[in-house]
Design an enzyme around this catalytic site. Structure first.
Site, PDB file in Angstrom:
ATOM      1  N   PHE A 160       0.765  -1.078   0.061  1.00  0.00           N
ATOM      2  CA  PHE A 160       0.171  -0.112   0.092  1.00  0.00           C
ATOM      3  C   PHE A 160       0.801   1.276   0.266  1.00  0.00           C
ATOM      4  O   PHE A 160       0.907   1.781   1.204  1.00  0.00           O
ATOM      5  CB  PHE A 160      -0.801  -0.061   1.206  1.00  0.00           C
ATOM      6  CG  PHE A 160      -1.717  -1.450   1.165  1.00  0.00           C
ATOM      7  CD1 PHE A 160      -2.407  -1.816   0.023  1.00  0.00           C
ATOM      8  CD2 PHE A 160      -1.942  -2.193   2.244  1.00  0.00           C
ATOM      9  CE1 PHE A 160      -3.025  -3.090  -0.182  1.00  0.00           C
ATOM     10  CE2 PHE A 160      -2.559  -3.329   2.313  1.00  0.00           C
ATOM     11  CZ  PHE A 160      -3.203  -3.702   1.279  1.00  0.00           C
ATOM     12  N   ALA A 211       0.376   4.134  -1.313  1.00  0.00           N
ATOM     13  CA  ALA A 211      -0.469   5.610  -1.147  1.00  0.00           C
ATOM     14  C   ALA A 211      -0.435   5.676   0.498  1.00  0.00           C
ATOM     15  O   ALA A 211      -0.118   6.878   0.871  1.00  0.00           O
ATOM     16  CB  ALA A 211      -1.516   5.418  -1.580  1.00  0.00           C
ATOM     17  N   ASP A 212      -0.651   4.537   1.192  1.00  0.00           N
ATOM     18  CA  ASP A 212      -0.613   4.915   2.779  1.00  0.00           C
ATOM     19  C   ASP A 212       0.529   5.283   3.203  1.00  0.00           C
ATOM     20  O   ASP A 212       0.805   6.037   4.298  1.00  0.00           O
ATOM     21  CB  ASP A 212      -1.193   3.636   3.420  1.00  0.00           C
ATOM     22  CG  ASP A 212      -2.744   3.412   3.231  1.00  0.00           C
ATOM     23  OD1 ASP A 212      -3.430   4.292   3.279  1.00  0.00           O
ATOM     24  OD2 ASP A 212      -3.137   2.247   3.003  1.00  0.00           O
ATOM     25  N   VAL A 213       1.542   4.488   2.793  1.00  0.00           N
ATOM     26  CA  VAL A 213       2.981   4.707   3.597  1.00  0.00           C
ATOM     27  C   VAL A 213       3.438   6.195   3.104  1.00  0.00           C
ATOM     28  O   VAL A 213       4.012   6.855   3.960  1.00  0.00           O
ATOM     29  CB  VAL A 213       4.154   3.805   2.758  1.00  0.00           C
ATOM     30  CG1 VAL A 213       5.513   4.319   3.362  1.00  0.00           C
ATOM     31  CG2 VAL A 213       3.527   2.077   3.623  1.00  0.00           C
ATOM     32  N   ALA A 265       1.678   8.613   5.275  1.00  0.00           N
ATOM     33  CA  ALA A 265       2.265   8.916   6.432  1.00  0.00           C
ATOM     34  C   ALA A 265       3.474   9.712   6.569  1.00  0.00           C
ATOM     35  O   ALA A 265       3.633  10.428   7.584  1.00  0.00           O
ATOM     36  CB  ALA A 265       2.188   7.471   6.887  1.00  0.00           C
TER      37      ALA A 265
END
Length: 374
Positions: free
Chosen positions: A165, A167-169, A172
């Site tokens: 993922f 996009a999440d990392v 963040a």
């Protein structure tokens, strides 16, 4: 500057928000994770050991857990009181959720003007996109990333499945960095501010060439690097410079094809990279990956064999670097990635303790409930 740690109130769920909060903990912040009575859903996600999730532990090491039911008036009141004591609030609910709970930026900054409020969402806090649900696989598809990656694979008929993922990392990391900037600004002006981080923006920012190529289409596809087969695996060979290319030819035994006019200039090599690598593969497929890597690297030709994650973690270079740190939950200790940076004055590493659900509720909320408003 204040002697106490920066206090972060982490309403994050699943991945992007919790990872941003963990990075804050890694550099010494006091991070209070707000959980429902059932706990973050990641507590039940594999890998599991004796009922404890290593996935959850990776994202939440170094935090304290406070249980609040935000569906109740009491839970919202406690959250509001706690936010008044915070330096930073982080959340990744769908836009508008926190405001409806009375915990949005406007409400909290009115009572805590120095507050840094970081909201992570799929498409930003305003406009039509704010109404959309957003999960990383959707963002990978919507951003163009998946089709860009598909274009790198000759003959591919559909985008590859999503398992990591990005996009999440990325979101963040951007959230973490933006919060540091906002905290620095507060040192100068005394004012807090809103930080709006979007997964879509984060992923688009990664595609530096693709954004330009979308505006200025090129006559041929972008040059990509190709794995070449060995006797039992693959290596990647990257002879970018003329010196690298000449050294590679020496390793290969100075084959006649090295004098092909198509390969004598950088532009020619780039345009015919697949042809070059097919010729290199005739040599590598008769040798082990280790031998190919050793011979090429000894000659100054950039090369790496393809390794598993377990092999990468066990590499002496990774161990020497301290690329992982030990953490511990109710099932014992295990390794998680450290932040990918080192600071000469500030300790930047994962903290060992993973919070049990609600372990800090009474200790942290107790003083607030007896009238101490921080």
């Amino acid at each position: 500057m204040s002697a106490r740690p920066i206090r972060v109130l982490d309403f994050g769920q699943v991945m992007a928000g919790p990872l941003a909060g963990r990075l804050m903990a890694d550099v010494g912040a006091e991070v209070i994770k707000i959980e429902t009575p059932e706990g973050d859903a990641m507590r039940g996600r594999p890998p599991l050991r004796d009922g404890h999730s290593a996935y959850f532990g990776t994202l939440n090491a170094g935090k304290r857990s406070v249980v609040l039911d935000l569906k109740t008036e009491e839970g919202r009141r406690d959250a509001f009181a706690l936010a008044k004591t915070a330096d930073v609030v982080m959340e990744n609910f769908r836009p508008g959720v926190m405001a409806r709970l009375g915990l949005g930026y406007e409400a909290l900054s009115a009572v805590n003007p120095g507050l840094i409020y970081c909201a992570i969402s799929g498409f930003g806090q305003q406009g039509e996109g704010a109404k959309r649900p957003a999960y990383a696989p959707m963002i990978h598809a919507a951003s163009g990333l998946d089709l860009a990656l598909m274009d790198f694979v000759p003959g591919a008929e559909r985008p590859a499945p999503t398992g990591m993922f990005y996009a999440d990392v990325l979101a963040a990391i951007y959230a973490w960095g933006a919060v540091q900037t906002a905290l620095f600004e507060r040192e100068r002006s005394g004012k807090g501010q809103m930080v709006d981080v979007a997964l879509m923006d984060s992923l688009i920012s990664m595609m530096i060439y693709e954004v330009q190529e979308a505006q200025f289409p090129q006559p041929r596809k972008r040059h990509v690097y190709i794995p070449v087969r060995t006797a039992e695996g693959f290596v990647i060979v990257v002879p970018l410079s003329a010196k690298n290319f000449a050294a590679m030819l020496e390793v290969l035994g100075s084959p006649d094809w090295g004098n092909d006019p198509r390969f004598t200039t950088p532009a020619g090599r780039e345009a015919n990279w697949a042809e070059i690598m097919s010729r290199v593969e005739r040599w590598t497929e008769a040798r082990s990956s280790d031998e190919c890597e050793r011979l090429f690297m000894a000659a100054g030709v950039p090369c790496s064999r393809y390794r598993t994650v377990a092999e990468a973690l066990a590499d002496p270079v990774s161990v020497e670097r301290g690329i992982t740190g030990e953490v511990e939950d109710g099932a014992g200790s295990f390794a998680v990635p450290n932040p990918p940076f080192r600071l000469s004055l500030t300790e930047a590493h994962v903290r060992r303790r993973i919070p049990a659900l609600g372990e800090g509720t009474e200790e942290i909320l107790g003083p607030l409930r007896v009238g101490d408003d921080g």
